[in-house]
Design an enzyme around this catalytic site. Structure first.
Site, PDB file in Angstrom:
ATOM      1  CB  SER A 193     -10.183   5.794 -15.002  1.00  0.00           C
ATOM      2  OG  SER A 193     -10.509   7.055 -14.442  1.00  0.00           O
ATOM      3  CE1 TYR A 219      -7.078   4.249 -10.660  1.00  0.00           C
ATOM      4  CE2 TYR A 219      -7.591   6.397 -11.611  1.00  0.00           C
ATOM      5  CZ  TYR A 219      -7.991   5.126 -11.234  1.00  0.00           C
ATOM      6  OH  TYR A 219      -9.290   4.740 -11.429  1.00  0.00           O
TER       7      TYR A 219
HETATM    8  P1  NAP Z   1     -13.264   0.117  -4.613  1.00  0.00           P
HETATM    9  O1  NAP Z   1     -14.621   0.562  -4.176  1.00  0.00           O
HETATM   10  O2  NAP Z   1     -12.053   0.631  -3.909  1.00  0.00           O
HETATM   11  O3  NAP Z   1     -13.255  -1.478  -4.616  1.00  0.00           O
HETATM   12  C1  NAP Z   1     -12.058  -2.110  -4.949  1.00  0.00           C
HETATM   13  C2  NAP Z   1     -12.331  -3.580  -5.197  1.00  0.00           C
HETATM   14  O4  NAP Z   1     -11.125  -4.147  -5.706  1.00  0.00           O
HETATM   15  C3  NAP Z   1     -12.668  -4.341  -3.935  1.00  0.00           C
HETATM   16  O5  NAP Z   1     -13.522  -5.401  -4.301  1.00  0.00           O
HETATM   17  C4  NAP Z   1     -11.308  -4.848  -3.479  1.00  0.00           C
HETATM   18  O6  NAP Z   1     -11.378  -6.034  -2.688  1.00  0.00           O
HETATM   19  C5  NAP Z   1     -10.659  -5.137  -4.811  1.00  0.00           C
HETATM   20  N1  NAP Z   1      -9.205  -5.093  -4.804  1.00  0.00           N
HETATM   21  C6  NAP Z   1      -8.403  -4.078  -4.411  1.00  0.00           C
HETATM   22  N2  NAP Z   1      -7.111  -4.417  -4.566  1.00  0.00           N
HETATM   23  C7  NAP Z   1      -7.105  -5.676  -5.047  1.00  0.00           C
HETATM   24  C8  NAP Z   1      -6.093  -6.596  -5.364  1.00  0.00           C
HETATM   25  N3  NAP Z   1      -4.789  -6.292  -5.210  1.00  0.00           N
HETATM   26  N4  NAP Z   1      -6.435  -7.829  -5.812  1.00  0.00           N
HETATM   27  C9  NAP Z   1      -7.756  -8.162  -5.947  1.00  0.00           C
HETATM   28  N5  NAP Z   1      -8.765  -7.338  -5.658  1.00  0.00           N
HETATM   29  C10 NAP Z   1      -8.443  -6.111  -5.206  1.00  0.00           C
HETATM   30  O7  NAP Z   1     -13.016   0.460  -6.166  1.00  0.00           O
HETATM   31  P2  NAP Z   1     -14.027   1.013  -7.289  1.00  0.00           P
HETATM   32  O8  NAP Z   1     -14.134   2.488  -7.128  1.00  0.00           O
HETATM   33  O9  NAP Z   1     -15.237   0.197  -7.366  1.00  0.00           O
HETATM   34  O10 NAP Z   1     -13.120   0.792  -8.578  1.00  0.00           O
HETATM   35  C11 NAP Z   1     -13.283  -0.305  -9.449  1.00  0.00           C
HETATM   36  C12 NAP Z   1     -12.545   0.019 -10.742  1.00  0.00           C
HETATM   37  O11 NAP Z   1     -13.114   1.193 -11.327  1.00  0.00           O
HETATM   38  C13 NAP Z   1     -11.056   0.316 -10.556  1.00  0.00           C
HETATM   39  O12 NAP Z   1     -10.317  -0.223 -11.620  1.00  0.00           O
HETATM   40  C14 NAP Z   1     -11.004   1.834 -10.594  1.00  0.00           C
HETATM   41  O13 NAP Z   1      -9.745   2.300 -11.002  1.00  0.00           O
HETATM   42  C15 NAP Z   1     -12.092   2.118 -11.611  1.00  0.00           C
HETATM   43  N6  NAP Z   1     -12.637   3.480 -11.549  1.00  0.00           N
HETATM   44  C16 NAP Z   1     -13.280   3.918 -10.436  1.00  0.00           C
HETATM   45  C17 NAP Z   1     -13.776   5.219 -10.416  1.00  0.00           C
HETATM   46  C18 NAP Z   1     -14.492   5.772  -9.221  1.00  0.00           C
HETATM   47  O14 NAP Z   1     -14.725   6.993  -9.175  1.00  0.00           O
HETATM   48  N7  NAP Z   1     -14.880   4.953  -8.252  1.00  0.00           N
HETATM   49  C19 NAP Z   1     -13.624   6.051 -11.547  1.00  0.00           C
HETATM   50  C20 NAP Z   1     -12.965   5.555 -12.653  1.00  0.00           C
HETATM   51  C21 NAP Z   1     -12.475   4.252 -12.659  1.00  0.00           C
HETATM   52  P3  NAP Z   1     -11.599  -6.000  -1.062  1.00  0.00           P
HETATM   53  O15 NAP Z   1     -13.062  -5.692  -0.860  1.00  0.00           O
HETATM   54  O16 NAP Z   1     -11.204  -7.365  -0.617  1.00  0.00           O
HETATM   55  O17 NAP Z   1     -10.699  -4.910  -0.554  1.00  0.00           O
END
Ligand code: NAP
Length: 250
Positions: A145, A159
């Site tokens: 991130s 985080y």
């Molecule tokens: P999200 O929409 O909250 O989706 C989270 C995903 O991870 C879901 O598929 C969830 O499964 C799964 N998950 C959560 N906890 C888990 C666990 N303990 N074991 C296995 N799977 C798990 O997240 P996102 O925003 O797409 O983020 C994806 C990645 O991008 C993360 O590493 C996040 O830190 C990074 N990121 C995101 C942003 C942003 O703005 N969105 C920015 C920078 C970095 P379920 O559907 O079963 O709950």
């Protein structure tokens, strides 16, 4: 399609992970879609891939549990007997809080999933991919991130620190396995439209930070996925140990 390369995407059921799964299938990968609780979301990603003639299956498992990580890999071994790519995408964050209000449970959950789980998943991939152990090589992409650089003050410094650990691990592992046929890189997304903001108690966060993004807009999961697909592909065959920022310039 039996010879197609296989990919594990952790947290592949929603958000950035789901976009990665769909685009990877479009790029010819067979995809193992990991998730932790949302059966319907994972099933939808698999169905969408199958509807376009691709191959995928959903594999439930908590990245915070070593036992679950081993069972995820066993499911892939049993089904396909090979793994060529890993996207360490699953990540969690705590509610918006300052460090003086943190407790150990919050910090440990963040580190267990974002760091320990990611490292253990990578270990299992290396054991299978490394030419040192008779594997055919492969590619690992870690989802970091821009928080690793920005620090996330007043929101979730734990985080941000976990993502800095991801970046250092990316660099170290890349050097360690560079001669063993495995490339390791990291993508650093900026703020992207997904459920993670609501999960952290801030559904309005994307609109709040929009003004701080040089391009004055928030990212879409598909835009992050495109960077990941490039790093997974042979088009990135000489790219390892590096970081791709997909963040609108932030
Ligand atoms: P999200 O929409 O909250 O989706 C989270 C995903 O991870 C879901 O598929 C969830 O499964 C799964 N998950 C959560 N906890 C888990 C666990 N303990 N074991 C296995 N799977 C798990 O997240 P996102 O925003 O797409 O983020 C994806 C990645 O991008 C993360 O590493 C996040 O830190 C990074 N990121 C995101 C942003 C942003 O703005 N969105 C920015 C920078 C970095 P379920 O559907 O079963 O709950």
């Amino acid at each position: 399609m039996s010879g197609a390369r296989t990919l594990l995407v952790t947290g592949g059921s929603r958000g950035i992970g789901a976009a990665i799964c769909r685009k990877a299938a479009d790029d010819g990968w067979r995809v193992a879609v990991n998730y932790v609780s949302n059966d319907a979301a994972a099933a939808k990603v698999v169905a969408d891939i199958e509807a376009k003639g691709g191959e995928a299956f959903a594999v439930k498992g908590d990245l915070g549990s070593e036992e679950d990580i081993l069972s995820i890999y066993k499911a892939i071994d049993d089904r396909w007997g090979r793994i060529d790519g890993l996207v360490n995408n699953a990540g969690v964050l705590g509610d918006k809080a300052r460090v003086e209000d943190f407790d150990a449970a919050r910090i440990e959950r963040t580190m267990r999933v974002n760091v320990t789980g990611l490292i253990l998943c990578s270990r299992e991939a290396v054991r299978r991919m490394s030419t040192r152990f008779g594997g055919r090589g492969g590619a690992i992409v870690n989802i970091s991130s821009v928080a690793a650089r920005l620090g996330s003050a007043d929101e979730y410094v734990d985080y941000a620190a976990s993502k800095a650990a991801v970046d250092t691990f990316t660099r170290g592992l890349a050097l360690e396995v560079a001669e063993d046929g495995i490339r390791v890189n990291s993508v650093r997304p900026g703020t992207t439209y997904t459920d993670i903001h609501a999960s952290g108690g801030q559904p309005d966060r994307p609109e709040r930070v929009r003004g701080a993004v040089p391009m004055k807009r928030i990212g879409e999961p598909e835009e992050i996925a495109d960077g990941v697909i490039y790093l997974l592909s042979d088009r990135a065959s000489y790219v390892t140990g590096t970081f791709l920022e997909v963040s609108g310039g932030r």
